[in-house]
Write a protein that holds these residues in place. Sequence first.
Motif, PDB file in Angstrom:
ATOM      1  N   ARG A   1     -14.990  34.966  12.152  1.00 47.52           N
ATOM      2  CA  ARG A   1     -14.407  33.638  12.394  1.00 47.52           C
ATOM      3  C   ARG A   1     -12.909  33.270  12.829  1.00 47.52           C
ATOM      4  O   ARG A   1     -12.789  32.252  13.994  1.00 47.52           O
ATOM      5  CB  ARG A   1     -14.490  33.100  11.169  1.00 47.52           C
ATOM      6  CG  ARG A   1     -13.875  31.330  11.023  1.00 47.52           C
ATOM      7  CD  ARG A   1     -12.960  30.524   9.663  1.00 47.52           C
ATOM      8  NE  ARG A   1     -11.880  30.893   9.702  1.00 47.52           N
ATOM      9  CZ  ARG A   1     -11.076  30.621   9.834  1.00 47.52           C
ATOM     10  NH1 ARG A   1     -11.169  29.675  10.222  1.00 47.52           N
ATOM     11  NH2 ARG A   1      -9.706  30.965  10.271  1.00 47.52           N
ATOM     12  N   PHE A   2     -11.939  33.695  12.901  1.00 48.63           N
ATOM     13  CA  PHE A   2     -10.729  33.685  13.765  1.00 48.63           C
ATOM     14  C   PHE A   2     -10.543  33.786  15.145  1.00 48.63           C
ATOM     15  O   PHE A   2      -9.864  33.368  15.424  1.00 48.63           O
ATOM     16  CB  PHE A   2      -9.162  34.138  12.534  1.00 48.63           C
ATOM     17  CG  PHE A   2      -8.155  33.903  13.630  1.00 48.63           C
ATOM     18  CD1 PHE A   2      -7.803  32.966  13.476  1.00 48.63           C
ATOM     19  CD2 PHE A   2      -7.185  35.168  14.077  1.00 48.63           C
ATOM     20  CE1 PHE A   2      -6.557  32.604  14.069  1.00 48.63           C
ATOM     21  CE2 PHE A   2      -6.119  34.573  15.065  1.00 48.63           C
ATOM     22  CZ  PHE A   2      -5.815  33.833  14.339  1.00 48.63           C
ATOM     23  N   SER A   3     -11.353  34.694  15.193  1.00 51.83           N
ATOM     24  CA  SER A   3     -10.993  35.089  16.414  1.00 51.83           C
ATOM     25  C   SER A   3     -12.502  34.316  17.808  1.00 51.83           C
ATOM     26  O   SER A   3     -11.555  33.768  18.799  1.00 51.83           O
ATOM     27  CB  SER A   3     -12.178  36.469  16.882  1.00 51.83           C
ATOM     28  OG  SER A   3     -13.393  37.134  16.276  1.00 51.83           O
ATOM     29  N   ARG A   4     -13.321  33.577  17.133  1.00 53.48           N
ATOM     30  CA  ARG A   4     -14.233  33.152  17.736  1.00 53.48           C
ATOM     31  C   ARG A   4     -13.699  31.176  17.433  1.00 53.48           C
ATOM     32  O   ARG A   4     -13.540  31.058  19.003  1.00 53.48           O
ATOM     33  CB  ARG A   4     -15.582  32.662  16.758  1.00 53.48           C
ATOM     34  CG  ARG A   4     -16.123  31.748  17.507  1.00 53.48           C
ATOM     35  CD  ARG A   4     -17.110  31.263  16.603  1.00 53.48           C
ATOM     36  NE  ARG A   4     -16.872  30.992  15.087  1.00 53.48           N
ATOM     37  CZ  ARG A   4     -16.882  30.443  14.266  1.00 53.48           C
ATOM     38  NH1 ARG A   4     -18.286  31.161  13.449  1.00 53.48           N
ATOM     39  NH2 ARG A   4     -16.559  29.488  12.903  1.00 53.48           N
ATOM     40  N   ASP A   5     -12.893  30.928  16.377  1.00 52.58           N
ATOM     41  CA  ASP A   5     -11.987  29.732  17.120  1.00 52.58           C
ATOM     42  C   ASP A   5     -11.269  29.967  17.957  1.00 52.58           C
ATOM     43  O   ASP A   5     -10.476  29.033  18.662  1.00 52.58           O
ATOM     44  CB  ASP A   5     -11.754  29.663  15.371  1.00 52.58           C
ATOM     45  CG  ASP A   5     -12.442  28.852  14.433  1.00 52.58           C
ATOM     46  OD1 ASP A   5     -13.656  28.681  15.104  1.00 52.58           O
ATOM     47  OD2 ASP A   5     -12.057  28.580  13.437  1.00 52.58           O
TER      48      ASP A   5
ATOM     49  N   ALA B   1     -18.871  35.559  15.875  1.00 55.32           N
ATOM     50  CA  ALA B   1     -19.013  35.444  17.434  1.00 55.32           C
ATOM     51  C   ALA B   1     -17.843  36.286  18.055  1.00 55.32           C
ATOM     52  O   ALA B   1     -17.436  37.041  17.381  1.00 55.32           O
ATOM     53  CB  ALA B   1     -18.637  33.599  17.259  1.00 55.32           C
ATOM     54  N   GLY B   2     -17.825  36.120  19.125  1.00 61.79           N
ATOM     55  CA  GLY B   2     -17.038  37.313  20.003  1.00 61.79           C
ATOM     56  C   GLY B   2     -15.905  37.178  19.639  1.00 61.79           C
ATOM     57  O   GLY B   2     -14.669  36.215  18.644  1.00 61.79           O
ATOM     58  N   THR B   3     -14.869  37.873  20.740  1.00 66.78           N
ATOM     59  CA  THR B   3     -13.578  37.505  19.754  1.00 66.78           C
ATOM     60  C   THR B   3     -12.710  36.736  21.225  1.00 66.78           C
ATOM     61  O   THR B   3     -13.268  36.806  22.059  1.00 66.78           O
ATOM     62  CB  THR B   3     -12.895  39.112  19.843  1.00 66.78           C
ATOM     63  OG1 THR B   3     -13.685  39.893  21.646  1.00 66.78           O
ATOM     64  CG2 THR B   3     -13.754  39.623  19.294  1.00 66.78           C
ATOM     65  N   ALA B   4     -11.346  36.448  20.985  1.00 66.23           N
ATOM     66  CA  ALA B   4     -10.724  36.163  22.171  1.00 66.23           C
ATOM     67  C   ALA B   4     -10.167  36.967  23.499  1.00 66.23           C
ATOM     68  O   ALA B   4     -10.095  37.987  22.981  1.00 66.23           O
ATOM     69  CB  ALA B   4      -9.513  35.707  20.948  1.00 66.23           C
ATOM     70  N   GLY B   5      -9.982  36.013  24.514  1.00 64.08           N
ATOM     71  CA  GLY B   5      -9.694  36.736  25.440  1.00 64.08           C
ATOM     72  C   GLY B   5     -11.110  37.497  25.891  1.00 64.08           C
ATOM     73  O   GLY B   5     -11.054  37.705  27.498  1.00 64.08           O
ATOM     74  N   ALA B   6     -12.623  37.278  25.486  1.00 64.28           N
ATOM     75  CA  ALA B   6     -13.590  37.847  26.501  1.00 64.28           C
ATOM     76  C   ALA B   6     -14.244  36.885  27.331  1.00 64.28           C
ATOM     77  O   ALA B   6     -13.661  35.521  26.744  1.00 64.28           O
ATOM     78  CB  ALA B   6     -14.736  37.882  25.629  1.00 64.28           C
TER      79      ALA B   6
END
Length: 455
Positions: free
Chosen positions: A221-225, A438-443
């Motif tokens: 959740r955190f990485s998606r947001d 969801a995906g990770t940040a930076g993608a």
Amino acid sequence: MSWLRRTRCHLQSVREERAQWRAEVERFRAAQRAARKSGKDPDVDHPGPPPSGFALLPWLLMGLGSFSNLLQGETPNPVVGGLGLVTFNSLYIYVTFRSFDRAKRQEVSTRVALGLMALLTTGLGLGYGGNWLMFFPLLGLATGATLRGPWLGRAGVLLALYAGALSGVRDGWSDAANIGYATFLSTMVTAAILSLAEAVRELRAAREELARRAVEKERLRFSRDLHDLLGHTLSVIVVKSEAARRLAPRDLDAALAQIGDIESVGRQALTEIREAVTGYRRGSLATELTRARSALSATGMEPVVRQSGAPLDPPAEALLGWVVREAVTNVVRHSDATRCEITVDSATERVRLTVTDNGTDNGTGTGTGTSTSTSTGKAVTHPHEGIGGTGLTGLTERLAAAGGSLTAGRSPRGGFTVTAELPVEPVGLSPTGGAGAAGTAGAPAPTSTTTATAT
């Protein structure tokens, strides 16, 4: 030779299990001592060392009476009696150690060994009687450890009746009830205790797995947001910085206005990231529409926003706000469009959000394809048709978790369209805007040429 090798392997496995058992016991005791030294109560919820066949070995002391008879010469044919005693103990150890492994205790070899124990116990009981009849409670203990299931009750009753009848035939009926009761009790109590211990350990493992999944879900959740927040905010900052650079030579006031917008966007991004970390962020559709107008205008595109229908519930607004943010970010970053239309139509049961641009060659966010240059000087990626990219993947999962679906395709009028459809009251939504991974940040973010439909 093969039999000798199997025996050596079995002895080696027993030694390994014994060493593991000792290590677990020592670890448990060390934790208890550390808790007492720190002034805390011992961790009574600690599962302790895993159960093994060593827990059932002390019950072999019930056979000391027959062993005493052998030493005192009170047993006829002591060689046969000694071989029988050694064989019974060996079978008992073999069966009990395998009974702590669910797969092993259901194997044919374990059941065959248990049957041999029953035959040997019958022979020794009929042949010698007396203390040798105490092997029946040991047989019941091994039976209870091995047979845990719907047939256990019947097996326990039949074994107790059989032991009592054989004891009555051999030594009279005075002690028959005691032998039968001891056999039944050892069978049922052993099975109950071991089954309960196994269930408790499975529940502990399930609880640990649920905790691990909760941590993983929160991390996703955190990485998606974070991806959605930073992807949009950084794109707006880049666009407004480019606009300020172009305006500075000829219109300083307009350039300063863009710089002020950059400062405002940066401060708002810090607030949103702090709220996302604590999990309290709730998106606003009106706020995202205002930001979309500003971002599109800064790139020279014409923003057209239309809204109709009844006001939306906060969960629906939050999710549609994420769609607007992601779609507009894709238009700004990857599109050569000159016009972008955002339409929100709220009906009685469903709400539809459409983001359409008039770009001539937009990507779909799959991350594959070639790069060309447009008249605006911006590199535009042209991937293959489809839904891809971290941002829209996360939106797909959010929409699906809210009771919707996702579609994508080129617009018949040119360009691409992002269409999100939701029930008026989305299901399974968290305050942060949705459920699911969801995906990770930076993608890389998906492009604006993808159509997302959530129903």
